[in-house]
Write an enzyme that holds these catalytic residues in place. Structure first.
Site, PDB file in Angstrom:
ATOM      1  N   GLY A   1     -15.776 -57.367-103.047  1.00  0.00           N
ATOM      2  CA  GLY A   1     -17.164 -57.029-102.748  1.00  0.00           C
ATOM      3  C   GLY A   1     -17.587 -57.639-101.428  1.00  0.00           C
TER       4      GLY A   1
ATOM      5  CD  GLU B   1     -20.209 -59.305 -95.506  1.00  0.00           C
ATOM      6  OE1 GLU B   1     -21.440 -59.379 -95.359  1.00  0.00           O
ATOM      7  OE2 GLU B   1     -19.584 -58.242 -95.412  1.00  0.00           O
TER       8      GLU B   1
ATOM      9  CB  CYS C   1     -11.920 -55.171-103.493  1.00  0.00           C
ATOM     10  SG  CYS C   1     -13.076 -54.005-102.775  1.00  0.00           S
TER      11      CYS C   1
ATOM     12  CE1 TYR D   1     -12.961 -49.181-100.560  1.00  0.00           C
ATOM     13  CE2 TYR D   1     -13.636 -49.958 -98.399  1.00  0.00           C
ATOM     14  CZ  TYR D   1     -13.697 -49.010 -99.411  1.00  0.00           C
ATOM     15  OH  TYR D   1     -14.492 -47.906 -99.272  1.00  0.00           O
TER      16      TYR D   1
END
Length: 191
Positions: free
Chosen positions: A87, A91, A117, A137
């Site tokens: 998700g 970051e 992901c 991802y």
């Protein structure tokens, strides 16, 4: 009982937080869910990512996920494995020096690491991907490559294992991803 450190944070993907956490508990692991700057009993807000025909995923509010351990009390040597939710949380989690040190510890000591992901963004920031095969991802693929990793294109329901590292592109891969992580932890499930 084996202990797993589970790293998540605000706006981590809902399924990628809730489902692996519960699956690992279900098979008998003690799972310490943590987030930098938060203590046991506090919550993180999750986000639900879905694919609805747009050029990228959509994002909706998820659940409040209660942390089971205080981040400041984490000693990586106390754990048998590390799982990292995807998700948006990775970051900003990758900017935390202790998060980077934790990831480096697990990789240097060849302990099982599961990253799904966007979680490989943290692995890239930790500098632990050189020569390693992994997936993520697809939008994270360039970061993996720039960090020296060997990005593997995988279907959303698949997992890629390279030594102590297991990765998957997204939450549809939970069955393969969690099963591979459990196997790396040396646990065999018999039915």
């Amino acid at each position: 009982m084996k202990k797993i450190l589970f790293l998540t944070g605000d706006f981590a993907e809902d399924y990628e937080t809730m489902v692996p956490f519960q699956m690992l508990q279900m098979v008998g692991f003690e799972v310490h869910a943590v987030c930098p700057g938060k203590k046991k009993g506090q919550t993180v807000k999750t986000a639900i990512h879905d694919f609805e025909g747009d050029q990228t995923y959509t994002e909706k509010p998820g659940h409040n996920f209660q942390l089971t351990y205080s981040f400041d009390d984490v000693n990586p040597a106390d754990y048998d494995g590390l799982a990292i939710a995807g998700g948006r949380a990775p970051e900003y989690l990758r900017l935390n020096e202790k998060v980077i040190n934790i990831v480096q510890y697990f990789m240097q000591h060849n302990k099982p690491v599961a990253a799904i992901c966007h979680a490989p963004q943290i692995l890239a920031a930790a500098g632990v991907l050189k020569g390693r095969k992994l997936t993520a991802y697809p939008a994270v693929g360039p970061e993996v490559t720039l960090a020296g990793g060997l990005f593997q294109s995988a279907q959303p329901n698949e997992a890629v294992v390279d030594g102590n590292l297991v990765t998957s592109p997204a939450w549809p891969g939970h069955p393969a991803f969690v099963a591979a992580f459990i196997k790396l932890l040396g646990v065999k499930i018999e039915l």
